[in-house]
Design a protein around this motif. Sequence first.
Motif, mmCIF file in Angstrom:
data_model
loop_
_atom_site.group_PDB
_atom_site.id
_atom_site.type_symbol
_atom_site.label_atom_id
_atom_site.label_comp_id
_atom_site.label_asym_id
_atom_site.label_seq_id
_atom_site.Cartn_x
_atom_site.Cartn_y
_atom_site.Cartn_z
ATOM 1 N N LYS A 31 0.814 -1.216 0.000
ATOM 2 C CA LYS A 31 0.000 0.000 0.000
ATOM 3 C C LYS A 31 0.853 1.274 0.000
ATOM 4 N N PRO A 32 1.883 1.397 0.864
ATOM 5 C CA PRO A 32 2.687 2.629 0.845
ATOM 6 C C PRO A 32 3.373 2.868 -0.510
ATOM 7 N N ALA A 33 3.862 1.800 -1.136
ATOM 8 C CA ALA A 33 4.519 1.951 -2.443
ATOM 9 C C ALA A 33 3.505 2.374 -3.501
ATOM 10 N N GLN A 34 2.311 1.788 -3.467
ATOM 11 C CA GLN A 34 1.273 2.173 -4.421
ATOM 12 C C GLN A 34 0.860 3.626 -4.214
ATOM 13 N N ASP A 35 0.704 4.033 -2.971
ATOM 14 C CA ASP A 35 0.324 5.415 -2.683
ATOM 15 C C ASP A 35 1.376 6.404 -3.173
ATOM 16 N N LYS A 36 2.628 6.072 -2.941
ATOM 17 C CA LYS A 36 3.712 6.956 -3.368
ATOM 18 C C LYS A 36 3.802 7.006 -4.895
ATOM 19 N N LEU A 37 3.610 5.860 -5.553
ATOM 20 C CA LEU A 37 3.611 5.825 -7.015
ATOM 21 C C LEU A 37 2.441 6.643 -7.551
ATOM 22 N N GLN A 38 1.283 6.507 -6.956
ATOM 23 C CA GLN A 38 0.119 7.275 -7.399
ATOM 24 C C GLN A 38 0.380 8.771 -7.232
ATOM 25 N N GLN A 39 0.974 9.177 -6.123
ATOM 26 C CA GLN A 39 1.280 10.587 -5.914
ATOM 27 C C GLN A 39 2.281 11.089 -6.951
ATOM 28 N N ALA A 40 3.276 10.284 -7.266
ATOM 29 C CA ALA A 40 4.260 10.670 -8.284
ATOM 30 C C ALA A 40 3.586 10.829 -9.650
ATOM 31 N N LEU A 41 2.656 9.935 -9.967
ATOM 32 C CA LEU A 41 1.934 10.041 -11.238
ATOM 33 C C LEU A 41 1.019 11.261 -11.241
ATOM 34 N N ASN A 42 0.372 11.549 -10.124
ATOM 35 C CA ASN A 42 -0.449 12.758 -10.022
ATOM 36 C C ASN A 42 0.395 13.997 -10.269
ATOM 37 N N ASP A 43 1.565 14.037 -9.653
ATOM 38 C CA ASP A 43 2.476 15.172 -9.831
ATOM 39 C C ASP A 43 2.926 15.278 -11.284
ATOM 40 N N TYR A 44 3.257 14.149 -11.885
ATOM 41 C CA TYR A 44 3.742 14.143 -13.260
ATOM 42 C C TYR A 44 2.673 14.647 -14.224
ATOM 43 N N PHE A 45 1.448 14.139 -14.086
ATOM 44 C CA PHE A 45 0.375 14.516 -15.000
ATOM 45 C C PHE A 45 -0.298 15.833 -14.601
ATOM 46 N N GLY A 46 -0.045 16.312 -13.395
ATOM 47 C CA GLY A 46 -0.620 17.573 -12.952
ATOM 48 C C GLY A 46 -2.101 17.502 -12.652
ATOM 49 N N ARG A 47 -2.591 16.333 -12.394
ATOM 50 C CA ARG A 47 -4.009 16.138 -12.046
ATOM 51 C C ARG A 47 -4.150 14.806 -11.326
ATOM 52 N N PRO A 48 -5.256 14.639 -10.591
ATOM 53 C CA PRO A 48 -5.473 13.360 -9.911
ATOM 54 C C PRO A 48 -5.675 12.226 -10.920
ATOM 55 N N MET A 49 -4.985 11.135 -10.670
ATOM 56 C CA MET A 49 -5.085 9.953 -11.521
ATOM 57 C C MET A 49 -5.449 8.764 -10.642
ATOM 58 N N GLN A 50 -6.336 7.923 -11.138
ATOM 59 C CA GLN A 50 -6.691 6.705 -10.416
ATOM 60 C C GLN A 50 -5.752 5.597 -10.890
ATOM 61 N N LEU A 51 -5.005 5.028 -9.969
ATOM 62 C CA LEU A 51 -4.028 3.983 -10.288
ATOM 63 C C LEU A 51 -4.601 2.620 -9.939
#
Length: 109
Positions: free
Chosen positions: A33-53
């Motif tokens: 879970k922590p790795a998935q959350d951190k990956l999701q946050q990195a993807l949100n930052d990269y795309f500049g919007r909330p993304m569902q992973l």
Amino acid sequence: MARELGQHCELRRLNKSRIELGLSPTHRHLQMKPAQDKLQQALNDYFGRPMQLTIDLHEASVDTPAAAAQRRNSERQDRAVAAVEQDEFVREVIDLFDATLIESSIKPV
């Protein structure tokens, strides 16, 4: 761990708000879970919007970034071993002293 998780996944689908990744069952230990959350946050930052992973377990149909890197490293190692084996000085030393080449001691530069 988030980077490891991402590197062992393949991109299955991507749209404006959703990213679907595939992870081989052999790497399921990375799906914490922590790795998935951190990956999701990195993807949100990269795309500049909330993304569902979403990460599904299944055998990869294409090379993951980690598999591609491992293949490149293996090819570099093979070329380094071949270069040393073909070196005239090395061949003379092997012949002169009845030596053997320890391939694991060769590192590509």
